[in-house]
Design an enzyme around this catalytic site. Structure first.
Site, short mmCIF file in Angstrom:
data_model
loop_
_atom_site.label_atom_id
_atom_site.label_comp_id
_atom_site.label_asym_id
_atom_site.label_seq_id
_atom_site.Cartn_x
_atom_site.Cartn_y
_atom_site.Cartn_z
N ASP A 46 -11.80 3.03 3.56
CA ASP A 46 -11.76 1.03 3.31
C ASP A 46 -13.52 1.20 3.43
O ASP A 46 -13.81 0.22 2.59
CB ASP A 46 -11.50 0.61 4.93
CG ASP A 46 -10.18 -0.22 4.81
OD1 ASP A 46 -10.51 -0.57 3.71
OD2 ASP A 46 -9.30 -0.26 5.44
N LYS B 237 0.81 -1.62 -0.41
CA LYS B 237 0.55 -0.15 0.08
C LYS B 237 0.76 1.43 0.14
O LYS B 237 0.73 2.35 -0.67
CB LYS B 237 -0.91 -0.13 1.62
CG LYS B 237 -1.95 -0.78 0.66
CD LYS B 237 -2.88 -1.00 2.52
CE LYS B 237 -4.17 -2.21 3.02
NZ LYS B 237 -4.15 -3.10 3.70
N GLN C 14 -5.13 -1.46 9.08
CA GLN C 14 -5.14 -2.82 8.35
C GLN C 14 -5.74 -3.81 9.85
O GLN C 14 -5.64 -3.96 10.85
CB GLN C 14 -3.68 -2.76 8.53
CG GLN C 14 -3.63 -4.01 7.50
CD GLN C 14 -3.66 -4.38 6.42
OE1 GLN C 14 -3.99 -3.72 5.60
NE2 GLN C 14 -3.95 -5.72 5.85
N1 GUN Z 1 -7.09 -7.26 5.97
C1 GUN Z 1 -7.51 -7.17 4.53
N2 GUN Z 1 -8.28 -6.46 4.14
C2 GUN Z 1 -8.29 -5.65 4.27
C3 GUN Z 1 -8.52 -4.39 3.73
O1 GUN Z 1 -9.30 -4.66 2.98
N3 GUN Z 1 -8.70 -2.55 4.68
C4 GUN Z 1 -8.66 -3.40 6.29
N4 GUN Z 1 -7.93 -2.27 6.86
N5 GUN Z 1 -7.28 -4.78 5.96
C5 GUN Z 1 -8.13 -5.67 5.23
#
Ligand code: GUN
Length: 292
Positions: free
Chosen positions: A122, A55, A99
């Site tokens: 998100d 990311k 996350q």
């Molecule tokens: N963990 C796995 N996929 C995601 C996601 O799309 N966003 C977040 N914040 N955590 C994750």
């Protein structure tokens, strides 16, 4: 392998990232600052570290400002909530991503609820889930939105199609069902208690599999010509596989996403897109939601 077209999510995601980068440069020139994305990682889960690193790289490559916050696994919930509130108040931050999963001693729902819904790129905050369900503008979770983009690209108008979503998570299954409903599909959500899943899936023009069960969906579950979107990423001996038995399903499906290289690359591309949208909204600049 049969005649199914393989949906190239990697190529689609690369195109989306290019469009986001161009729009990011235009935003930065107009607003006098780059869109900012803050990513919070708690603990040292190896998979989460990989995601957070990619990311960070993608954010920089798009011309955005990235803010990475790493907290130890034993951080208290209050300290994490304090960080989220500080990011809510930070003018340079347009998007906040915490996350998941979080360590067990932290209440994930409390952390998600603390994020400013207008920075919730998100789309996990209950306000954004409610906006999606009500047909209002908000943030949509990245993975299902990426799936929708692939489906529209492949099929055009989705109206009237029968769709089955396998899985009912807040991150994929539920928002996926809402998005397909909004595009006028007839949507069924299947889950672990569903009776005769193969018969249900066999009626579907569109199948989205998001259950986390390696190669569960077989070719003889599918209606010939169906479009199959595989959200699963399962680590098995011999590598990564999806929730769909790809080789078998490809003999029956009209089109199918591979694992890896299908849905996976879409998630971060859509995250950048959501961050760009957040930046425009916060700066009061017009932005065409459907332009990307
Ligand atoms: N963990 C796995 N996929 C995601 C996601 O799309 N966003 C977040 N914040 N955590 C994750």
């Amino acid at each position: 392998m049969g005649g199914a077209a393989v949906i190239d999510g990697k190529a689609f995601a690369a195109g989306l990232r290019e469009r986001v980068a161009a729009a990011t440069a235009a935003f930065t020139a107009k607003a006098g600052r780059a869109p900012g994305l803050a990513v919070v990682l708690v603990g040292d889960d190896p998979a989460s570290q990989v995601y957070v690193r990619s990311k960070g790289k993608a954010t920089a490559a798009a011309g955005m400002a990235g803010f990475e916050h790493r907290l130890p696994a034993d951080v208290g919930q209050d300290a994490l909530l304090d960080l989220v509130r500080a990011l809510n108040a930070d003018e340079a931050v347009d998007g906040i991503l915490v996350q998941l999963p979080l360590p067990r001693h932290i209440d994930e729902n409390a952390v998600i609820a603390a994020i400013d819904p207008d920075k919730d790129v998100d789309g996990f905050h209950p306000v954004n889930a409610g906006r999606l369900a009500s047909g209002l503008d908000g943030f949509v979770p990245c993975t299902p939105l990426g799936c929708l983009m692939l489906l529209r690209d492949r099929l055009g108008d989705l109206a009237g199609r029968d769709a089955v979503v396998i899985g009912r998570s807040n991150i994929v299954g539920k928002p996926m069902a809402q998005l397909l409903l909004k595009d006028s599909c007839t949507v069924t959500v299947a889950h672990s208690r569903t009776h005769d899943l193969p018969a249900l899936v066999r009626r579907a023009d569109i199948v989205v599999a998001a259950v986390g069960r390696p190669e569960m969906v077989k070719g003889d579950w599918l209606k010939p010509g169906a479009t199959v979107i595989d959200v699963g990423i399962n680590r098995v001996e011999g590598g990564l596989v999806g929730d769909v038995d790809f080789a078998d399903a490809a003999t029956v499906a009209g089109a199918i996403t591979p694992v890896p290289g299908g849905v996976g690359p879409m998630t971060i591309a859509v995250l950048l897109r959501n961050t760009l949208v957040a930046a425009h909204r916060r700066a009061g600049l017009p932005y065409e939601m459907d332009a990307l």
